[in-house]
Design an enzyme around this catalytic site. Structure first.
Site, PDB file in Angstrom:
ATOM      1  N   VAL A  70       0.777  -1.361  -0.025  1.00 19.84           N
ATOM      2  CA  VAL A  70       0.009  -0.025  -0.090  1.00 19.84           C
ATOM      3  C   VAL A  70       0.791   1.145  -0.006  1.00 19.84           C
ATOM      4  CG1 VAL A  70      -2.168  -0.652   1.167  1.00 19.84           C
ATOM      5  CG2 VAL A  70      -0.273  -0.129   2.510  1.00 19.84           C
ATOM      6  N   TYR A  93       4.108   3.081  15.366  1.00 21.76           N
ATOM      7  CA  TYR A  93       2.788   2.629  15.156  1.00 21.76           C
ATOM      8  C   TYR A  93       1.780   3.586  15.517  1.00 21.76           C
ATOM      9  CZ  TYR A  93      -0.966  -0.928  15.333  1.00 21.76           C
ATOM     10  OH  TYR A  93      -2.457  -1.527  15.447  1.00 21.76           O
TER      11      TYR A  93
HETATM   12  P1  NAD Z   1      -1.728  -8.740  10.987  1.00 17.60           P
HETATM   13  O1  NAD Z   1      -0.298  -8.326  11.043  1.00 17.60           O
HETATM   14  O2  NAD Z   1      -2.354 -10.104  11.035  1.00 17.60           O
HETATM   15  O3  NAD Z   1      -2.504  -8.218   9.584  1.00 17.60           O
HETATM   16  C1  NAD Z   1      -1.821  -7.014   8.847  1.00 17.60           C
HETATM   17  C2  NAD Z   1      -2.001  -7.271   7.523  1.00 17.60           C
HETATM   18  O4  NAD Z   1      -1.561  -6.239   6.694  1.00 17.60           O
HETATM   19  C3  NAD Z   1      -1.096  -8.517   6.997  1.00 17.60           C
HETATM   20  O5  NAD Z   1      -1.624  -9.405   6.187  1.00 17.60           O
HETATM   21  C4  NAD Z   1      -0.090  -7.780   6.431  1.00 17.60           C
HETATM   22  O6  NAD Z   1       0.798  -8.767   5.449  1.00 17.60           O
HETATM   23  C5  NAD Z   1      -0.340  -6.628   5.890  1.00 17.60           C
HETATM   24  N1  NAD Z   1       0.478  -5.751   5.355  1.00 17.60           N
HETATM   25  C6  NAD Z   1       1.264  -4.968   6.256  1.00 17.60           C
HETATM   26  N2  NAD Z   1       1.846  -3.984   5.646  1.00 17.60           N
HETATM   27  C7  NAD Z   1       1.305  -3.937   4.404  1.00 17.60           C
HETATM   28  C8  NAD Z   1       1.811  -3.113   3.199  1.00 17.60           C
HETATM   29  N3  NAD Z   1       2.704  -1.994   3.193  1.00 17.60           N
HETATM   30  N4  NAD Z   1       1.054  -3.383   2.098  1.00 17.60           N
HETATM   31  C9  NAD Z   1      -0.082  -4.451   2.055  1.00 17.60           C
HETATM   32  N5  NAD Z   1      -0.308  -4.918   3.110  1.00 17.60           N
HETATM   33  C10 NAD Z   1       0.436  -4.987   4.129  1.00 17.60           C
HETATM   34  O7  NAD Z   1      -2.765  -7.717  11.940  1.00 17.60           O
HETATM   35  P2  NAD Z   1      -4.215  -7.895  12.382  1.00 17.60           P
HETATM   36  O8  NAD Z   1      -4.253  -8.030  13.780  1.00 17.60           O
HETATM   37  O9  NAD Z   1      -4.911  -8.355  11.427  1.00 17.60           O
HETATM   38  O10 NAD Z   1      -4.641  -6.217  12.224  1.00 17.60           O
HETATM   39  C11 NAD Z   1      -5.098  -5.747  11.149  1.00 17.60           C
HETATM   40  C12 NAD Z   1      -5.321  -4.172  11.146  1.00 17.60           C
HETATM   41  O11 NAD Z   1      -6.125  -4.076  12.477  1.00 17.60           O
HETATM   42  C13 NAD Z   1      -4.038  -3.401  11.355  1.00 17.60           C
HETATM   43  O12 NAD Z   1      -4.257  -2.193  10.525  1.00 17.60           O
HETATM   44  C14 NAD Z   1      -4.054  -2.979  12.822  1.00 17.60           C
HETATM   45  O13 NAD Z   1      -3.431  -1.899  13.059  1.00 17.60           O
HETATM   46  C15 NAD Z   1      -5.507  -3.084  13.511  1.00 17.60           C
HETATM   47  N6  NAD Z   1      -5.631  -3.433  14.811  1.00 17.60           N
HETATM   48  C16 NAD Z   1      -5.738  -4.627  14.958  1.00 17.60           C
HETATM   49  C17 NAD Z   1      -5.665  -5.087  16.236  1.00 17.60           C
HETATM   50  C18 NAD Z   1      -5.664  -6.142  16.989  1.00 17.60           C
HETATM   51  O14 NAD Z   1      -5.877  -6.543  18.121  1.00 17.60           O
HETATM   52  N7  NAD Z   1      -5.759  -7.324  16.032  1.00 17.60           N
HETATM   53  C19 NAD Z   1      -6.028  -3.940  17.378  1.00 17.60           C
HETATM   54  C20 NAD Z   1      -5.852  -2.532  16.992  1.00 17.60           C
HETATM   55  C21 NAD Z   1      -5.782  -2.258  15.664  1.00 17.60           C
END
Ligand code: NAD
Ligand code: UDP
Length: 312
Positions: A60, A146
């Site tokens: 992205v 982050y």
């Molecule tokens: P995750 O690491 O499993 O998923 C993140 C995904 O984004 C991965 O598939 C990764 O390969 C992809 N990614 C990372 N950088 C990228 C890039 N530059 N271009 C394209 N793809 C990219 O984490 P998650 O827990 O599934 O989190 C998903 C979203 O939710 C994130 O944005 C995270 O900040 C947000 N979030 C999650 C939580 C949680 O507790 N799970 C809490 C707060 C926020």
């Protein structure tokens, strides 16, 4: 039935894969975009035969053009060990990813939802955290790439909305767990379950008195979709999380009990800037979306433990 075209960035990750699956089950056409930094093919392999599912390998931080009705912007590593591995890339992903996806939303007139985070509250001085709290974030610490990246992304979302009338939605996600977390993800729930199932020491950081409020992934997906489907005039930010609060030590004890593990708890140094408490105020989600979480911690842990038993 109207089949919407929906782009999910970060769709091969833990949350993204559940979201893609749910959106497909609701009869939509789903484009899953991911660079596979922390995501895995395994998470979405069962969707690949669906003719309404498409997988796009893309980063992205580079622009991408596609005709869609809605965008869920989840691309960003979420686990502290992964987002701290390359902090410059992490902040680029949040900021340039937001600019590129907002630019796309503006161009194709799509509605766009940002996966923001409770980390925008930092180490909070207000408890529980309502959306009107501005937070207590260190701009130059280990977590800043982050936290500040996600804060800047919220700013960009608001400014694209105000300046260019882009239809936006901002969801502040609190700690979420469930099946398809990577076993080496490094976040507390997956770490403890994997350690317990292997009868290895359970690594509690600090004295384990810091608190978190854990939400099961199905509740989050429901909240995100309700937010996307809400009136265009309601843009958030909105907290989506489970307000049941536990100390990390309580979580360790629960996991040991539910896995019937022989693991012992050991204590390791607390990472810097580790927030001491976190609990969402979800009054706004209840009022605006008629949403509240359904899955209790024990119930969600049991489902997650069953998943980890199948993969380790
Ligand atoms: P995750 O690491 O499993 O998923 C993140 C995904 O984004 C991965 O598939 C990764 O390969 C992809 N990614 C990372 N950088 C990228 C890039 N530059 N271009 C394209 N793809 C990219 O984490 P998650 O827990 O599934 O989190 C998903 C979203 O939710 C994130 O944005 C995270 O900040 C947000 N979030 C999650 C939580 C949680 O507790 N799970 C809490 C707060 C926020
Ligand atoms: N933690 C822990 N042991 C671990 C992993 C994490 O004690 O093996 C603690 C961590 O210090 C934090 C809490 O658990 O206080 C939640 O950590 P996580 O990385 O899951 O998410 P955070 O909410 O800190 O982003």
């Amino acid at each position: 039935m109207i089949r919407k075209k929906i782009l999910v960035t970060g769709g091969a990750g833990f949350v993204g894969s559940h979201l893609c699956e749910r959106l497909l089950n609701e009869g939509n056409e789903v484009y899953c975009l991911d660079n596979f930094f922390t995501g895995q093919k395994q998470n979405i392999v069962h969707l690949l035969n669906n003719p309404y599912f498409e997988l796009i390998r893309h980063d992205v931080i580079n622009p991408y053009l596609i005709e869609v009705d809605e965008i869920y912007n989840l691309a960003c590593p979420a686990s502290p060990i992964h987002y701290q591995y390359n902090p410059i890339k992490t902040i680029k992903t949040s900021v340039m990813g937001a600019i590129n996806m907002l630019g796309l939303a503006k161009r194709v007139k799509a509605k766009i939802l940002q996966a923001s985070t409770s980390e925008v509250y930092g180490n909070p001085l207000v408890h529980p955290q309502p959306e009107c709290y501005w937070g207590n974030v260190n701009p130059i610490g280990e977590r800043s790439c982050y936290d500040e990246g996600k804060r800047a992304a919220e700013t960009l979302f608001m400014d694209y909305h105000k300046q260019n009338n882009v239809k936006i939605k901002i969801v502040r996600i609190f700690n979420t767990y469930g099946p398809r977390m990577h076993p080496n993800d490094g976040r507390v729930v997956s770490n403890f379950i994997v350690q317990a199932l292997k009868n290895e020491d359970i690594t509690v950081y600090g004295e384990g008195q810091q608190t978190r409020s854990f939400q099961y992934v199905d509740d989050l997906v429901e909240g995100m979709i309700k937010m996307m489907d809400s009136l265009d005039s309601f843009i958030g930010p909105i907290n989506i999380g489970n307000p049941d609060e536990f100390t990390i030590l309580e979580l360790a004890e629960k996991v040991i009990k539910l896995t019937d593990s022989k693991s012992k708890i050991i204590y390791k140094p607390l990472p810097s800037d580790d927030p001491m408490m976190r609990k969402p105020d979800i009054a706004l989600a209840k009022k605006e979306l008629d949403w509240s979480p359904n899955v209790k911690l024990e119930e969600g842990l049991i489902k997650t433990i069953e998943y980890f038993k199948t993969i380790i």
